[in-house]
Scaffold this active site. Sequence first.
Site, short mmCIF file in Angstrom:
data_model
loop_
_atom_site.label_atom_id
_atom_site.label_comp_id
_atom_site.label_asym_id
_atom_site.label_seq_id
_atom_site.Cartn_x
_atom_site.Cartn_y
_atom_site.Cartn_z
N GLU A 347 47.37 35.32 41.93
CA GLU A 347 47.53 36.78 41.95
C GLU A 347 48.47 37.29 43.05
O GLU A 347 48.10 38.15 43.84
CB GLU A 347 46.16 37.44 42.12
CG GLU A 347 45.22 37.13 40.97
CD GLU A 347 43.82 37.71 41.16
OE1 GLU A 347 43.30 38.26 40.18
OE2 GLU A 347 43.26 37.61 42.27
C1 TNX Z 1 40.14 36.69 39.99
S1 TNX Z 1 40.29 33.77 39.81
C2 TNX Z 1 40.41 36.14 41.22
C3 TNX Z 1 39.56 36.47 42.38
C4 TNX Z 1 38.54 37.49 42.03
C5 TNX Z 1 37.95 37.19 40.67
C6 TNX Z 1 36.84 38.10 40.28
C7 TNX Z 1 41.26 33.97 40.87
C8 TNX Z 1 42.04 32.81 41.13
N1 TNX Z 1 41.35 35.17 41.45
O1 TNX Z 1 40.35 36.90 43.46
O2 TNX Z 1 37.55 37.48 43.01
O3 TNX Z 1 38.96 37.26 39.71
O4 TNX Z 1 36.23 37.69 39.11
#
Ligand code: TNX
Length: 540
Positions: A347
């Site tokens: 992300e």
């Molecule tokens: C996605 S999964 C994220 C996390 C969040 C989560 C909440 C991922 C690699 N990143 O930063 O906490 O969703 O479900």
Amino acid sequence: MRLRSIVSPRALRLPLFAGLVLAVAACHRAPRGRLAPRPLPSTQALIPAPLGLRVVSSDSFIITDSTRIVIAADAAPDVERLAGQLSAMLAPATSVGGVSRLAPGEAPPPRSISLQVAPDTLGDEGYTLSADGNGVVIRAGATHGLFNGTQTLRQLLPVSVEHRAAVRRVLVVPAVQVTDRPRYAWRGAMLDVARHFLPADDVKRYIDAMALFKLNRLHLHLSDDQGWRIEITSWPNLARTGGRTQVGGMAGGYYTQAQYADLVAYAAERFITVVPEIDMPGHTNAALASYPELNCDDVAPPLYTGIKVGFSALCASRDTVYRFIDDVVREISALTPGAYFHMGGDEVEKLGHEEYLRFVERVEGIVRAHGKRAIGWGEIAAARLDPSSVVQHWRPARNGKPSDSSHVHAARGGQVILSPGNRTYIDMKYDSSTTLCLGWAGLFDVRYAYEWDPETVTPGVSGRSLLGIEAPLWSETLERRTDFEYLAFPRLIALAEVGWSPQSAGNWKNFRDRLGSNAPRLSAVGINFHRSRDIPWREQ
Ligand code: TNX
């Protein structure tokens, strides 16, 4: 012989009238659709389901004060340690006999529990367990397999084995023959200790529960925007400043290096490898707030206690940043005997794509230089990774189209861990009545966590390229141990079986009954679990 083959359909048949009476009675006691649960014998309640199990007779063996745990004369120290652990598990029943080494060539004495290491074809984690009126023999090619055998023995015993100080309990082992090995090498659970900090003792309880169901990797998400949770001596403000708070603005916390090393050792005693994650280049506000020089404008942002994602990034063009990463990876790797270091990589909205890929490749090099296999979230697969690195797939594929480049990594000989959000993100709500948690990947209960085949999750990732599965527990809404447990259990138990048992053993109705029969054990070890509506829970 498969587990299912021992559950005789005839044994389940009741005379019609008695069946009707039971069903009507059940309607008054339990919510609609649930039958009054009957206990399954322990041989039919094992989770994860073993590869092969045969009840050999109606014989049984009772562990008493005079039962000895025996190991070979030349058994390695870790076998002796395991025997000691088993003795503690059975205490006080075995307190008199304790652990003894056999003389060279001596056969195990009658009515003993024998732990034997001998070459077999079941891999490091496989084992056989034979029990009859004359005792128990657990045999494996490696100590990890022996440990798995002791956890099966634990589940074969009455729940009173969980009550350390119980008096007058009778530890009966049914006569069985188990041959077992896992489907996947990686059967993991992840704890997000960054969004809300989880004290080390609570992590240990999670480790205990993981061991009972033969999970073998604990991935610790040690840093995020909201907190830095491990002491780094060369960059002390990371923990001191970055660990100060958490989501919601309450006091946070961090593990000292001694506490982290203690956690790693505690997990290792239960044959669980700790996988540390420092998420980067995004999810780094806590680090950026601790050291201005990690920011391109040399200005440290304030600490963050909300739950947005994607807004932070290390300054990828600065050498200082790579010196910082090198120090962090070096210190954590020195405390972590396991082969892996997780570099996050998810992300990232603040870097250009090319800049992101170069960052990933450079950090992968740093991790490898410190002797570890790099792991990163699905996004990193787009970089030119070394085949020894591991990609953790998390965004659910849509309409058969891959959501990331996991298949590219598989094609270059790399391995993938599957954590598809819609099946394994145990921070998702169970249903609309769940008050904790998130719902972006869908609401799902234990059945959905159970009924899937890892081999068909994302195109191009199967067979040898599939290292295993992992269940992440993100903690944006979880404040205390009981919250973490409530979300994890029982879904984590279903996922433990998905990772261990052959796909052909995956029968929901059979699993549902086994899980229901495990309620007293979960209660006995003090796990706060969700009473999923689909499960015929047997509370005592
Ligand atoms: C996605 S999964 C994220 C996390 C969040 C989560 C909440 C991922 C690699 N990143 O930063 O906490 O969703 O479900």
